[in-house]
Design an enzyme around this catalytic site. Structure first.
Site, PDB file in Angstrom:
ATOM      1  N   GLN A  78     145.824 116.096  42.766  1.00 61.47           N
ATOM      2  CA  GLN A  78     145.935 114.983  43.745  1.00 61.47           C
ATOM      3  C   GLN A  78     144.390 114.254  43.525  1.00 61.47           C
ATOM      4  O   GLN A  78     143.269 114.674  44.216  1.00 61.47           O
ATOM      5  CB  GLN A  78     145.847 115.442  45.124  1.00 61.47           C
ATOM      6  CG  GLN A  78     145.870 114.138  46.256  1.00 61.47           C
ATOM      7  CD  GLN A  78     146.159 115.074  47.448  1.00 61.47           C
ATOM      8  OE1 GLN A  78     146.685 115.892  47.703  1.00 61.47           O
ATOM      9  NE2 GLN A  78     146.062 114.051  48.544  1.00 61.47           N
ATOM     10  N   PHE A  79     144.524 113.156  42.767  1.00 65.11           N
ATOM     11  CA  PHE A  79     143.070 112.407  42.629  1.00 65.11           C
ATOM     12  C   PHE A  79     142.626 111.930  43.746  1.00 65.11           C
ATOM     13  O   PHE A  79     141.456 111.550  43.700  1.00 65.11           O
ATOM     14  CB  PHE A  79     143.327 111.446  41.324  1.00 65.11           C
ATOM     15  CG  PHE A  79     144.124 110.351  41.742  1.00 65.11           C
ATOM     16  CD1 PHE A  79     143.427 109.111  42.169  1.00 65.11           C
ATOM     17  CD2 PHE A  79     145.522 110.217  41.869  1.00 65.11           C
ATOM     18  CE1 PHE A  79     143.889 108.048  42.728  1.00 65.11           C
ATOM     19  CE2 PHE A  79     146.108 108.864  42.487  1.00 65.11           C
ATOM     20  CZ  PHE A  79     145.317 107.870  42.585  1.00 65.11           C
ATOM     21  N   THR A  80     143.383 111.497  44.644  1.00 70.06           N
ATOM     22  CA  THR A  80     142.795 110.978  45.890  1.00 70.06           C
ATOM     23  C   THR A  80     141.685 111.878  46.674  1.00 70.06           C
ATOM     24  O   THR A  80     141.144 111.355  47.314  1.00 70.06           O
ATOM     25  CB  THR A  80     143.996 110.426  46.812  1.00 70.06           C
ATOM     26  OG1 THR A  80     144.438 111.595  47.525  1.00 70.06           O
ATOM     27  CG2 THR A  80     144.857 109.539  46.194  1.00 70.06           C
TER      28      THR A  80
END
Length: 151
Positions: A78-80
């Site tokens: 999850q890059f966010t």
């Protein structure tokens, strides 16, 4: 590197209608990677995840790790998690590792967690539009940031 650990009764990840990863009791781990992450950081974070005592013992105290209770682990990229929302209303993701850097980090992290646990780790699908379903247990949610983990 930043991790969000959620103690769950069960969790699963679906991509385009197919289940890519599914677990019973254990930890759902959302994992975000930064460009500067390296092997030492992955090692410290994997050990912390496996050894963190957030499961109940006989007296109901959080005194056991996922390893101690034989729990399962589901790791979802999850890059966010590396978003910077301090300015304006649109988060910046420049702090997140780009896919050519993040994919090997994600794969190495999952492999290390598997080695430490001694059993397979379920995963999502890197870069896919994933639907994550979970039943929180507690709820217990812990955020781990590699910049705050003592060596």
């Amino acid at each position: 590197m930043r991790l969000v650990l959620q103690r769950v009764r069960h969790a699963r990840v679906t991509v385009e209608g197919r289940v890519t990863g599914q677990i019973g009791p254990g930890l759902l781990v959302l994992a975000g990677f930064a460009p500067e992450d390296e092997a030492g950081i992955l090692e410290r974070m994997a050990r912390k995840l496996v050894q963190l005592r957030i499961f109940g013992d006989e007296e109901g105290r959080m005194n056991r790790s996922v390893q101690d209770v034989g729990g399962q682990v589901l790791v979802v990229s999850q890059f966010t998690l590396l978003a910077d929302a301090r300015k304006g209303n649109r988060p910046s993701y420049v702090g997140a590792a780009p896919p050519p850097v993040a994919v090997p980090l994600y794969e190495a992290f999952v492999q290390r967690v598997e080695e430490l646990l001694g059993r397979p780790v379920a995963t999502g699908e890197f870069g896919a539009d994933m639907q994550v379903e979970l039943l929180n247990d507690g709820p217990v949610t812990i955020v781990l940031d590699s910049s705050e983990i003592v060596k």
